[in-house]
Design a protein around this motif. Structure first.
Motif, PDB file in Angstrom:
ATOM      1  N   LYS A 246       0.833  -1.205   0.000  1.00  0.00           N
ATOM      2  CA  LYS A 246       0.000   0.000   0.000  1.00  0.00           C
ATOM      3  C   LYS A 246       0.865   1.252   0.000  1.00  0.00           C
ATOM      4  O   LYS A 246       0.542   2.248  -0.670  1.00  0.00           O
TER       5      LYS A 246
ATOM      6  N   HIS B 234      -0.540  -3.940 -11.048  1.00  0.00           N
ATOM      7  CA  HIS B 234      -1.515  -5.000 -10.785  1.00  0.00           C
ATOM      8  C   HIS B 234      -1.298  -5.500  -9.357  1.00  0.00           C
ATOM      9  O   HIS B 234      -0.213  -5.981  -9.024  1.00  0.00           O
ATOM     10  N   VAL B 235      -2.328  -5.403  -8.517  1.00  0.00           N
ATOM     11  CA  VAL B 235      -2.226  -5.819  -7.121  1.00  0.00           C
ATOM     12  C   VAL B 235      -3.043  -7.088  -6.898  1.00  0.00           C
ATOM     13  O   VAL B 235      -4.232  -7.131  -7.236  1.00  0.00           O
TER      14      VAL B 235
ATOM     15  N   PHE C 102      -4.205  -9.449  -3.801  1.00  0.00           N
ATOM     16  CA  PHE C 102      -4.324  -9.398  -2.341  1.00  0.00           C
ATOM     17  C   PHE C 102      -5.024 -10.658  -1.883  1.00  0.00           C
ATOM     18  O   PHE C 102      -6.189 -10.892  -2.227  1.00  0.00           O
TER      19      PHE C 102
ATOM     20  N   LEU D 229      -9.441  -4.041   1.729  1.00  0.00           N
ATOM     21  CA  LEU D 229      -9.828  -4.195   0.324  1.00  0.00           C
ATOM     22  C   LEU D 229     -10.657  -3.007  -0.156  1.00  0.00           C
ATOM     23  O   LEU D 229     -10.502  -2.559  -1.305  1.00  0.00           O
TER      24      LEU D 229
ATOM     25  N   LEU E  59      -8.358  -0.276  -1.225  1.00  0.00           N
ATOM     26  CA  LEU E  59      -7.698  -0.613  -2.493  1.00  0.00           C
ATOM     27  C   LEU E  59      -8.638  -0.401  -3.671  1.00  0.00           C
ATOM     28  O   LEU E  59      -8.241   0.133  -4.727  1.00  0.00           O
ATOM     29  N   ASN E  60      -9.886  -0.811  -3.516  1.00  0.00           N
ATOM     30  CA  ASN E  60     -10.849  -0.656  -4.603  1.00  0.00           C
ATOM     31  C   ASN E  60     -11.125   0.819  -4.894  1.00  0.00           C
ATOM     32  O   ASN E  60     -11.314   1.207  -6.060  1.00  0.00           O
TER      33      ASN E  60
ATOM     34  N   ALA F 199      -8.248   1.995  -6.942  1.00  0.00           N
ATOM     35  CA  ALA F 199      -8.330   1.493  -8.309  1.00  0.00           C
ATOM     36  C   ALA F 199      -9.373   2.265  -9.120  1.00  0.00           C
ATOM     37  O   ALA F 199      -9.204   2.498 -10.330  1.00  0.00           O
TER      38      ALA F 199
ATOM     39  N   SER G  94      -5.007  -1.886 -10.947  1.00  0.00           N
ATOM     40  CA  SER G  94      -6.040  -2.927 -10.897  1.00  0.00           C
ATOM     41  C   SER G  94      -5.825  -3.777  -9.646  1.00  0.00           C
ATOM     42  O   SER G  94      -4.698  -3.953  -9.177  1.00  0.00           O
ATOM     43  N   VAL G  95      -6.918  -4.300  -9.093  1.00  0.00           N
ATOM     44  CA  VAL G  95      -6.870  -5.075  -7.854  1.00  0.00           C
ATOM     45  C   VAL G  95      -7.610  -6.391  -8.041  1.00  0.00           C
ATOM     46  O   VAL G  95      -8.752  -6.405  -8.524  1.00  0.00           O
TER      47      VAL G  95
END
Length: 370
Positions: free
Chosen positions: A259, A275-276, A278, A289, A292-293, A296, A303-304
């Motif tokens: 992160k 590109h992640v 998780f 999450l 992260l979204n 993104a 992208s996750v």
């Protein structure tokens, strides 16, 4: 392989299967001969014993790579300032180490092995002392106030703290942490954010079953408490010269340095896709999450993909995160960052090797409570 490296590695095989006993003997001799050194160490010595052996083995394994060897030992010397280690302490440590090696190797210990370890330890001590002296303008550790403490699940908390003095670090590095509930016990945690103007730092912490420090940080620390931070360490940082796209693989709270790296990318990236992946056991362990979204959705280059290994109802990918990564790609032309438990990191590195990703493009950190 140099003659020194060969002698070190051959002699280590004589004691390798008795590592725990060797470490216990080493500390017993050191404290018996130098009682004043006991106050530098925590009451619980189990993890400290494993750290000693980890440092020895790493030093032995890197002795043929002068640049890595020097960087590792200088960082170790800087880090040991938090224990108030002085140059004269290295003689006491070296004497106890040699005595332990001779004792557990027995009759197979030779004059050549003895001299090789003496020579290697002299280099180790000199580089650690040099690393500590080069860091003398910084404090041995930083006092920091806990500003926020947020429980994200039963065992995971996110802490935000602010050092009382400036602490310089790079996104992706880790920092050792000590709290008042477990004095002289230090554990490493990655900063979960890129450096901020106000100096605040986030840590993602999972309370482990036998984790003295992690349990205290998750269940006992409160806003307003003071903690202590060691010097930042680690080389899992962004290569700003690279133009390759990036793949980040995170397991559980191993998301923290990932992160931080993403946050650094949001400040300057214009050309590299990130590109992640998780992964966690269940959706509760995908504790960040939603953040992260949101990132993104805001940054089109990010992208996750999330996955759970033990939650069949999770509306995403299923299985070990290393297997999920293998289902995408190909990744031959990407830079990789991998962070998580030792088991997760080993599994991912095996997968990447099978996918013929060059090892030179992979940076990783493996964390447990130790």
């Amino acid at each position: 392989m140099s003659n020194l490296s060969r002698l070190l590695k051959e002699s280590w095989t004589l004691v390798e299967e008795q590592q725990d006993k060797l470490a216990s003997y080493f500390y017993a001799r050191m404290f018996l001969n130098n009682p004043q050194l006991r106050d530098l160490f925590p009451v619980q010595m189990d993890v400290q014993r494993s750290r000693l052996l980890g440092a020895i083995v790493t030093a032995v394994q890197t002795v043929d790579d002068p640049d890595v060897f020097a960087e590792y030992l200088q960082s170790l010397g800087r880090d040991h300032r938090k224990f108030h280690v002085q140059p004269e302490h290295y003689d006491a440590v070296g004497g106890a180490l040699m005595e332990a090696l001779r004792t557990f190797a027995g009759d197979e210990w030779t004059v050549e092995f003895d001299q090789a370890w003496r020579d290697a330890y002299a280099v180790i001590a000199a580089k650690m002392i040099a690393g500590a002296e080069a860091d003398s303008t910084n404090p041995p550790y930083w006092h920091a106030e806990v500003l926020y403490h947020e429980r994200r699940s039963q065992d995971i908390a996110v802490l935000t703290c602010r050092p009382l003095q400036p602490l310089e670090y790079r996104a992706g590095q880790y920092i050792s942490v000590e709290c008042k509930y477990q004095p002289r016990l230090w554990r490493v945690y990655s900063a979960a954010n890129a450096p901020r103007k106000d100096g605040s730092i986030d840590f993602h912490v999972r309370a482990l079953g036998a984790g003295w420090v992690s349990s205290a940080l998750v269940r006992r620390v409160q806003p307003g408490d003071m903690i202590r931070l060691g010097a930042p360490m680690g080389s899992m940082v962004m290569d700003r010269r690279s133009t390759r796209d990036i793949v980040c693989v995170a397991g559980g709270t191993g998301l923290a340095p990932i992160k931080a790296l993403i946050e650094e990318m949001t400040r300057a990236n214009r050309t590299r896709w990130v590109h992640v992946f998780f992964g966690a056991r269940d959706r509760d362990d995908l504790y960040d999450l939603a953040c992260l979204n949101r990132l993104a959705a805001r940054y089109p280059w990010l992208s996750v993909v999330a996955a759970t290994s033990d939650d069949p109802e999770f509306p995403g990918e299923h299985g070990k995160i290393s297997d999920v990564v293998a289902g995408y790609g190909p990744w031959n032309d990407h830079d990789f960052f991998v962070s998580g438990s030792p088991q997760m990191v080993r599994s991912t590195l095996r997968t990447l090797a099978e996918m013929q990703v060059p090892a030179i493009r992979i940076k990783y950190d493996a964390f447990g409570d130790s």
